[in-house]
Design an enzyme around this catalytic site. Structure first.
Site, PDB file in Angstrom:
ATOM      1  N   ARG A  68     -22.619   7.217  -6.807  1.00 40.01           N
ATOM      2  CA  ARG A  68     -22.655   8.658  -7.108  1.00 40.01           C
ATOM      3  C   ARG A  68     -22.249   8.934  -8.566  1.00 40.01           C
ATOM      4  NH1 ARG A  68     -18.345  12.912  -5.127  1.00 40.01           N
ATOM      5  NH2 ARG A  68     -19.502  14.854  -5.278  1.00 40.01           N
ATOM      6  N   HIS A  72     -23.835  11.490 -11.368  1.00 42.23           N
ATOM      7  CA  HIS A  72     -23.050  12.549 -12.008  1.00 42.23           C
ATOM      8  C   HIS A  72     -22.938  12.332 -13.509  1.00 42.23           C
ATOM      9  CE1 HIS A  72     -20.870  14.682  -8.449  1.00 42.23           C
ATOM     10  NE2 HIS A  72     -22.074  14.281  -8.096  1.00 42.23           N
ATOM     11  N   VAL A  76     -25.183  15.076 -16.458  1.00 40.55           N
ATOM     12  CA  VAL A  76     -24.370  15.924 -17.338  1.00 40.55           C
ATOM     13  C   VAL A  76     -24.419  15.331 -18.745  1.00 40.55           C
ATOM     14  CG1 VAL A  76     -22.099  16.953 -17.662  1.00 40.55           C
ATOM     15  CG2 VAL A  76     -22.929  16.472 -15.342  1.00 40.55           C
ATOM     16  N   GLY A  78     -26.706  13.580 -20.006  1.00 41.91           N
ATOM     17  CA  GLY A  78     -27.343  12.265 -20.039  1.00 41.91           C
ATOM     18  C   GLY A  78     -26.408  11.138 -19.624  1.00 41.91           C
ATOM     19  N   ASP A  80     -24.324   8.820 -20.443  1.00 40.85           N
ATOM     20  CA  ASP A  80     -23.622   8.482 -21.689  1.00 40.85           C
ATOM     21  C   ASP A  80     -22.157   8.128 -21.456  1.00 40.85           C
ATOM     22  OD1 ASP A  80     -22.538  10.908 -21.047  1.00 40.85           O
ATOM     23  OD2 ASP A  80     -22.698  11.763 -23.058  1.00 40.85           O
ATOM     24  N   SER A  82     -19.831   9.796 -20.416  1.00 40.79           N
ATOM     25  CA  SER A  82     -18.855  10.854 -20.721  1.00 40.79           C
ATOM     26  C   SER A  82     -18.068  11.272 -19.482  1.00 40.79           C
ATOM     27  CB  SER A  82     -19.542  12.065 -21.368  1.00 40.79           C
ATOM     28  OG  SER A  82     -20.533  12.575 -20.502  1.00 40.79           O
ATOM     29  N   ASN A  99     -16.600  16.927  -9.499  1.00 37.04           N
ATOM     30  CA  ASN A  99     -16.068  15.562  -9.617  1.00 37.04           C
ATOM     31  C   ASN A  99     -14.686  15.395  -8.988  1.00 37.04           C
ATOM     32  OD1 ASN A  99     -18.309  14.414 -10.861  1.00 37.04           O
ATOM     33  ND2 ASN A  99     -17.678  15.149 -12.881  1.00 37.04           N
ATOM     34  N   HIS A 197     -27.841   9.049  -0.190  1.00 41.35           N
ATOM     35  CA  HIS A 197     -26.904   9.564   0.815  1.00 41.35           C
ATOM     36  C   HIS A 197     -26.936   8.701   2.080  1.00 41.35           C
ATOM     37  CE1 HIS A 197     -26.404  13.868  -1.002  1.00 41.35           C
ATOM     38  NE2 HIS A 197     -25.844  12.915  -1.713  1.00 41.35           N
ATOM     39  N   SER A 259     -24.770   4.438  10.273  1.00 45.23           N
ATOM     40  CA  SER A 259     -24.954   3.353   9.296  1.00 45.23           C
ATOM     41  C   SER A 259     -24.443   3.814   7.937  1.00 45.23           C
ATOM     42  CB  SER A 259     -26.408   2.889   9.241  1.00 45.23           C
ATOM     43  OG  SER A 259     -27.145   3.579   8.293  1.00 45.23           O
ATOM     44  N   ASP A 264     -29.946   1.780   4.181  1.00 47.33           N
ATOM     45  CA  ASP A 264     -31.167   1.536   4.954  1.00 47.33           C
ATOM     46  C   ASP A 264     -31.975   2.834   5.057  1.00 47.33           C
ATOM     47  OD1 ASP A 264     -29.704   3.055   6.663  1.00 47.33           O
ATOM     48  OD2 ASP A 264     -29.184   1.428   8.028  1.00 47.33           O
TER      49      ASP A 264
HETATM   50  C1  HEM Z   1     -28.903  18.095  -5.173  1.00 45.29           C
HETATM   51  C2  HEM Z   1     -28.464  16.860  -5.235  1.00 45.29           C
HETATM   52  C3  HEM Z   1     -27.192  16.360  -4.612  1.00 45.29           C
HETATM   53  C4  HEM Z   1     -26.182  17.054  -4.006  1.00 45.29           C
HETATM   54  C5  HEM Z   1     -26.068  18.556  -3.763  1.00 45.29           C
HETATM   55  C6  HEM Z   1     -25.195  16.086  -3.592  1.00 45.29           C
HETATM   56  C7  HEM Z   1     -23.996  16.404  -2.984  1.00 45.29           C
HETATM   57  C8  HEM Z   1     -23.060  15.499  -2.560  1.00 45.29           C
HETATM   58  C9  HEM Z   1     -21.801  15.836  -1.943  1.00 45.29           C
HETATM   59  C10 HEM Z   1     -21.270  17.236  -1.698  1.00 45.29           C
HETATM   60  C11 HEM Z   1     -21.190  14.673  -1.625  1.00 45.29           C
HETATM   61  C12 HEM Z   1     -19.837  14.503  -0.915  1.00 45.29           C
HETATM   62  C13 HEM Z   1     -18.697  14.415  -1.895  1.00 45.29           C
HETATM   63  C14 HEM Z   1     -17.352  14.380  -1.179  1.00 45.29           C
HETATM   64  O1  HEM Z   1     -17.012  15.366  -0.558  1.00 45.29           O
HETATM   65  O2  HEM Z   1     -16.654  13.353  -1.272  1.00 45.29           O
HETATM   66  C15 HEM Z   1     -22.053  13.602  -2.038  1.00 45.29           C
HETATM   67  C16 HEM Z   1     -21.775  12.274  -1.875  1.00 45.29           C
HETATM   68  C17 HEM Z   1     -22.567  11.274  -2.354  1.00 45.29           C
HETATM   69  N1  HEM Z   1     -23.698  11.413  -3.123  1.00 45.29           N
HETATM   70 FE1  HEM Z   1     -24.692  13.105  -3.476  1.00 45.29          FE
HETATM   71  N2  HEM Z   1     -25.624  14.833  -3.933  1.00 45.29           N
HETATM   72  C18 HEM Z   1     -26.837  14.956  -4.561  1.00 45.29           C
HETATM   73  C19 HEM Z   1     -27.600  13.932  -5.094  1.00 45.29           C
HETATM   74  C20 HEM Z   1     -27.246  12.617  -5.109  1.00 45.29           C
HETATM   75  C21 HEM Z   1     -27.951  11.583  -5.783  1.00 45.29           C
HETATM   76  C22 HEM Z   1     -29.226  11.791  -6.601  1.00 45.29           C
HETATM   77  C23 HEM Z   1     -27.266  10.434  -5.563  1.00 45.29           C
HETATM   78  C24 HEM Z   1     -27.550   9.032  -6.069  1.00 45.29           C
HETATM   79  C25 HEM Z   1     -28.414   8.715  -6.986  1.00 45.29           C
HETATM   80  C26 HEM Z   1     -26.132  10.755  -4.723  1.00 45.29           C
HETATM   81  C27 HEM Z   1     -25.257   9.852  -4.201  1.00 45.29           C
HETATM   82  C28 HEM Z   1     -24.170  10.166  -3.404  1.00 45.29           C
HETATM   83  C29 HEM Z   1     -23.324   9.169  -2.782  1.00 45.29           C
HETATM   84  C30 HEM Z   1     -23.536   7.672  -2.796  1.00 45.29           C
HETATM   85  C31 HEM Z   1     -22.306   9.870  -2.142  1.00 45.29           C
HETATM   86  C32 HEM Z   1     -21.128   9.282  -1.330  1.00 45.29           C
HETATM   87  C33 HEM Z   1     -19.882   9.265  -2.202  1.00 45.29           C
HETATM   88  C34 HEM Z   1     -18.646   8.704  -1.521  1.00 45.29           C
HETATM   89  O3  HEM Z   1     -18.718   8.238  -0.391  1.00 45.29           O
HETATM   90  O4  HEM Z   1     -17.583   8.739  -2.157  1.00 45.29           O
HETATM   91  N3  HEM Z   1     -26.144  12.094  -4.497  1.00 45.29           N
HETATM   92  N4  HEM Z   1     -23.181  14.133  -2.612  1.00 45.29           N
END
Ligand code: HEM
Length: 339
Positions: A68, A72, A76, A78, A80, A82, A99, A197, A259, A264
């Site tokens: 993630r 992030h 923001v 690019g 980079d 930051s 964040n 996700h 999972s 997957d």
């Molecule tokens: C509109 C786009 C997206 C939204 C609104 C979004 C939102 C979120 C939110 C709210 C969480 C939970 C954070 C928490 O409460 O700990 C999350 C977790 C996560 N997101 Fe996204 N996300 C987006 C796109 C992406 C993209 C593009 C990726 C990867 C390239 C990504 C990868 C992940 C991963 C791997 C987690 C799990 C983090 C953890 O277990 O600590 N997300 N996301």
């Protein structure tokens, strides 16, 4: 006369070719390359992978967070690095609301410290984050893909940029498409990248409104599958003190139940069957291109095509507004400003 026309056409072709070449020379595709550190720090990627394997053994929940982090970072200003910089007089990205739940900063610093002893001031923090994201996918039983490197680090970090450029979890499909299209990512890229996700968890704070007060009338989001909603309500009781934002409150729920730490295709089946954990996940069902893609992956008998798409989309996202060549800097510690 025919000869002249031929000559003019050739000149025109050459001019076009020169323009294309010069455009490519300035584009991130041309600046970044697989194996950028081959000559200057040949074991850079091995060092990152070795540390990621240790993290997997010590605290596997950090892997999704590091994936993630790359998203992030890239969205923001690019890719980079930051996101790593700590707040000084001005609040930094890493202290911005989206964040608050990010983890893994120390892991990136540990990798950076090792690389500084082996090849000082050579490998950027942005590249370490990009490589760590690939390794997080791979070590979660997802695909291996080649990461382009050669990014340099930015030294500007502003919390408001993170608040403005990262879509909130209650985004609808129009918002999601807007947030991604300004980073040159299209509907297919969105559908593919949301598959990240497939691993990790969310704090209850990100979904409580959906469960308990969707329209301000103490109601539940009608697009959420009732059985899934009931499970979530058990895991995430109604809001209490300290649960005010996405990062507060301790309880977490898997984004891909069943999972949650395996990369997957079941995320896609989950979204199709239940509407997904966040409104933004479910929003993918509202657009014909993203919906078709979700249906295709959910019904695929092999992950191969999705994995190839994921590799391409991650590489594409990793090119977002990168600094390269003489731009930016390589600093000794990712979180600390040089000046
Ligand atoms: C509109 C786009 C997206 C939204 C609104 C979004 C939102 C979120 C939110 C709210 C969480 C939970 C954070 C928490 O409460 O700990 C999350 C977790 C996560 N997101 Fe996204 N996300 C987006 C796109 C992406 C993209 C593009 C990726 C990867 C390239 C990504 C990868 C992940 C991963 C791997 C987690 C799990 C983090 C953890 O277990 O600590 N997300 N996301």
């Amino acid at each position: 006369m025919r000869f002249l026309m031929f000559r003019e056409q050739r000149l025109l072709l050459l001019l076009v070719a020169a323009l294309v070449i010069s455009a490519l020379a300035c584009s991130p595709e041309a600046a970044l390359q697989v194996g950028f550190y081959r000559a200057t720090c040949p074991i850079a990627e091995d060092v990152v992978l070795a540390e990621m394997k240790l993290i997997l053994m010590e605290d596997s929940t950090l892997l999704p967070s590091l994936l993630r982090m790359h998203y992030h970072d890239c969205f923001v200003q690019g890719c980079d690095g930051s996101i790593m910089l700590k707040s000084r007089k001005r609040k930094a990205e890493r202290d911005a609301l989206p964040n608050h739940s990010m983890r893994g900063y120390d892991a990136i610093e540990r990798i950076k410290a090792q690389l500084e002893t082996i090849c000082p001031l050579t490998v950027s923090c942005a590249d370490i984050i990009a490589i760590a994201a690939r390794d997080a996918v791979y070590l979660s039983h997802g695909p291996w893909y080649e990461v382009e490197t050669g990014r340099r680090d930015g030294n500007v970090t502003v919390a408001e940029y993170a608040e403005n450029d990262l879509a909130p979890p209650d985004s609808n499909i129009v918002d999601v498409k807007t947030f991604f299209s300004v980073k040159s990512l299209n509907s297919k890229d969105i559908a593919v990248l949301f598959g990240c996700h497939s691993i990790g968890t969310s704090h209850c704070g990100s979904i409580r409104q959906r469960l308990y007060n969707f329209t301000g009338k103490m109601d539940q989001d009608p697009s959420l599958d009732p059985a899934y909603a009931a499970q979530l309500r058990k895991l995430c009781p109604p809001p209490g003190p300290g649960d005010a934002d996405h990062g507060e409150g301790k309880t977490k729920v898997p984004m891909d139940p069943g999972s949650g730490y395996r990369f997957d295709l079941s995320y896609y089946r989950h979204v199709l069957a239940t509407g997904g954990l966040f409104q933004s996940d479910g929003s993918l069902l509202k657009d014909p291109v993203t919906r078709d893609y979700i249906e295709k992956v959910a019904n695929a008998s092999s992950p191969d095509e999705y994995y190839a798409d994921l590799a391409a989309a991650m590489v594409k996202m990793g090119r977002t507004d990168v600094l390269y060549g003489d731009l930016g800097e390589i600093r000794p510690t990712c979180g600390v400003f040089v000046d």
